[in-house]
Each structure stands twice: as structure tokens, then as C-alpha cells.
Write a protein that holds these residues in place. Structure first.
Motif, PDB file in Angstrom:
ATOM      1  N   HIS A 105       0.814  -1.216   0.000  1.00 31.19           N
ATOM      2  CA  HIS A 105       0.000   0.000   0.000  1.00 31.19           C
ATOM      3  C   HIS A 105       0.846   1.265   0.000  1.00 31.19           C
ATOM      4  CE1 HIS A 105      -3.160  -2.933   0.904  1.00 31.19           C
ATOM      5  NE2 HIS A 105      -3.889  -2.089   0.198  1.00 31.19           N
ATOM      6  N   LEU A 106       2.020   1.229   0.593  1.00 31.90           N
ATOM      7  CA  LEU A 106       2.912   2.388   0.524  1.00 31.90           C
ATOM      8  C   LEU A 106       3.315   2.669  -0.923  1.00 31.90           C
ATOM      9  CD1 LEU A 106       5.139   1.865   3.669  1.00 31.90           C
ATOM     10  CD2 LEU A 106       3.669   3.840   3.186  1.00 31.90           C
ATOM     11  N   ALA A 107       3.511   1.612  -1.695  1.00 32.32           N
ATOM     12  CA  ALA A 107       3.900   1.766  -3.097  1.00 32.32           C
ATOM     13  C   ALA A 107       2.724   2.180  -3.982  1.00 32.32           C
ATOM     14  CB  ALA A 107       4.502   0.459  -3.616  1.00 32.32           C
ATOM     15  N   GLU A 108       1.519   1.779  -3.623  1.00 38.36           N
ATOM     16  CA  GLU A 108       0.358   1.996  -4.490  1.00 38.36           C
ATOM     17  C   GLU A 108      -0.403   3.299  -4.250  1.00 38.36           C
ATOM     18  OE1 GLU A 108      -0.710   0.037  -7.098  1.00 38.36           O
ATOM     19  OE2 GLU A 108       1.195  -0.996  -6.774  1.00 38.36           O
ATOM     20  N   LEU A 109      -0.394   3.796  -3.039  1.00 38.66           N
ATOM     21  CA  LEU A 109      -1.214   4.971  -2.721  1.00 38.66           C
ATOM     22  C   LEU A 109      -0.364   6.239  -2.714  1.00 38.66           C
ATOM     23  CD1 LEU A 109      -3.394   3.353   0.071  1.00 38.66           C
ATOM     24  CD2 LEU A 109      -4.025   3.784  -2.307  1.00 38.66           C
ATOM     25  N   ASP A 110      -0.991   7.355  -3.088  1.00 35.14           N
ATOM     26  CA  ASP A 110      -0.231   8.597  -3.216  1.00 35.14           C
ATOM     27  C   ASP A 110      -0.024   9.305  -1.875  1.00 35.14           C
ATOM     28  OD1 ASP A 110      -2.605   9.982  -2.664  1.00 35.14           O
ATOM     29  OD2 ASP A 110      -3.058  10.305  -4.769  1.00 35.14           O
ATOM     30  N   GLU A 111       0.866  10.294  -1.925  1.00 34.41           N
ATOM     31  CA  GLU A 111       1.233  11.034  -0.716  1.00 34.41           C
ATOM     32  C   GLU A 111       0.045  11.726  -0.063  1.00 34.41           C
ATOM     33  OE1 GLU A 111       4.557  13.678  -0.717  1.00 34.41           O
ATOM     34  OE2 GLU A 111       5.818  12.251  -1.809  1.00 34.41           O
ATOM     35  N   ALA A 112      -0.885  12.207  -0.868  1.00 34.36           N
ATOM     36  CA  ALA A 112      -2.049  12.920  -0.321  1.00 34.36           C
ATOM     37  C   ALA A 112      -2.866  12.002   0.597  1.00 34.36           C
ATOM     38  CB  ALA A 112      -2.916  13.458  -1.449  1.00 34.36           C
ATOM     39  N   TYR A 113      -3.034  10.743   0.194  1.00 35.19           N
ATOM     40  CA  TYR A 113      -3.768   9.799   1.043  1.00 35.19           C
ATOM     41  C   TYR A 113      -3.055   9.630   2.377  1.00 35.19           C
ATOM     42  CZ  TYR A 113      -5.735   5.615   3.032  1.00 35.19           C
ATOM     43  OH  TYR A 113      -6.318   4.738   3.915  1.00 35.19           O
TER      44      TYR A 113
ATOM     45  N   GLU B 162      -3.280  12.657   4.663  1.00 30.08           N
ATOM     46  CA  GLU B 162      -4.599  12.783   5.306  1.00 30.08           C
ATOM     47  C   GLU B 162      -4.797  11.767   6.428  1.00 30.08           C
ATOM     48  OE1 GLU B 162      -9.341  12.212   4.275  1.00 30.08           O
ATOM     49  OE2 GLU B 162      -7.922  12.453   2.617  1.00 30.08           O
ATOM     50  N   HIS B 163      -4.394  10.527   6.208  1.00 29.73           N
ATOM     51  CA  HIS B 163      -4.711   9.461   7.167  1.00 29.73           C
ATOM     52  C   HIS B 163      -3.584   9.107   8.132  1.00 29.73           C
ATOM     53  CE1 HIS B 163      -8.611   8.647   5.401  1.00 29.73           C
ATOM     54  NE2 HIS B 163      -8.037   8.805   4.219  1.00 29.73           N
ATOM     55  N   ALA B 164      -2.341   9.365   7.736  1.00 27.40           N
ATOM     56  CA  ALA B 164      -1.206   8.990   8.595  1.00 27.40           C
ATOM     57  C   ALA B 164      -0.367  10.196   8.988  1.00 27.40           C
ATOM     58  CB  ALA B 164      -0.339   7.955   7.881  1.00 27.40           C
ATOM     59  N   GLN B 165      -0.780  11.383   8.562  1.00 28.16           N
ATOM     60  CA  GLN B 165      -0.085  12.626   8.862  1.00 28.16           C
ATOM     61  C   GLN B 165       1.388  12.600   8.433  1.00 28.16           C
ATOM     62  OE1 GLN B 165      -2.174  11.096  11.433  1.00 28.16           O
ATOM     63  NE2 GLN B 165      -3.694  12.233  10.276  1.00 28.16           N
ATOM     64  N   ALA B 166       1.653  11.908   7.347  1.00 32.34           N
ATOM     65  CA  ALA B 166       2.993  11.860   6.761  1.00 32.34           C
ATOM     66  C   ALA B 166       2.846  11.496   5.288  1.00 32.34           C
ATOM     67  CB  ALA B 166       3.864  10.835   7.470  1.00 32.34           C
ATOM     68  N   GLY B 167       3.580  12.167   4.432  1.00 34.23           N
ATOM     69  CA  GLY B 167       3.493  11.891   2.999  1.00 34.23           C
ATOM     70  C   GLY B 167       4.013  10.522   2.622  1.00 34.23           C
TER      71      GLY B 167
END
Length: 110
Positions: A37-45, A48-53
Motif C-alpha cells: 500500500h505504501l507503493a500503491e497509494l499517493d502522498e495525499a492519502y 490525510e490518514h497517517a499525517q505523513a506523505g
């Protein structure tokens, strides 16, 4: 299965997920789930959810939400599924329990 037992198993499952990160036992479960999921999802996600890009894998696992539980009337609660917030993935981290209520397996499933 009562709410107290469900809450107890959720705590046990979350501890097991975090403990398996980076271990051989987490190779097809928690570690794979986080790195995929770190590789697949963008920094904005992640912002928003983990408070880190680009959060650490542990942080990915800390934000998991309980998505479902399988409760067999005869055997009791035997599986909890955790997923990322916001419905961004079809994958879940499935934690299975043995007859004694201890974690038996952690696997990434769709």
C-alpha cells in the motif's frame, strides 16, 4: 460472542499485526500489506490518514480499521479483517484465531 471478547481479540490481533512487521511470519501478511500500500497509494492519502506523505510501514498498520469479523456460532469469533480507512483498497489484513482464542495466522487477502 460478546463485545468484551470481540474487543479483547481486536487488541490481541492489533498487537500481533505490529509484532509480525518485518518478521518472517509477516512476510505474506503485515509486511506485505504495508509495503504494497505504501507503493500503491499517493502522498495525499498518507498525509490525510497517517499525517505523513511517506509513512513508515508501522504507521500504515497503526491506522488500520476493523472492517469485519467472522463469528461461527459453534466455535465463536475466529477471524477479524482490518483495512485502510477510506475504502481505498480491496485488500484486508485477515487475522485468524485458534480454538483457544489466540492468533493462528495473519494474511493479506482480497
Amino acid at each position: 460472542m460478546n463485545q468484551d471478547e470481540t474487543a479483547r481479540r481486536e487488541r490481541i490481533a492489533r498487537d500481533a499485526i505490529l509484532s509480525s512487521l518485518g518478521q518472517e511470519s509477516g512476510e505474506y501478511g503485515a509486511t506485505l500489506f504495508a509495503t504494497h500500500h505504501l507503493a500503491e497509494l499517493d502522498e495525499a492519502y498518507w498525509q490525510e490518514h497517517a499525517q505523513a506523505g511517506s509513512p513508515e510501514p508501522r504507521r500504515v498498520l497503526e491506522i488500520l480499521e476493523l472492517k469485519s469479523s467472522a463469528d461461527d456460532e459453534e466455535e465463536g469469533l475466529d477471524q477479524l479483517d482490518f483495512g485502510l480507512p477510506g475504502g481505498v483498497s480491496d485488500y484486508v489484513l485477515c487475522v485468524s484465531f485458534d480454538e483457544e482464542g489466540e492468533v493462528d495466522d495473519i494474511s493479506m487477502e482480497s
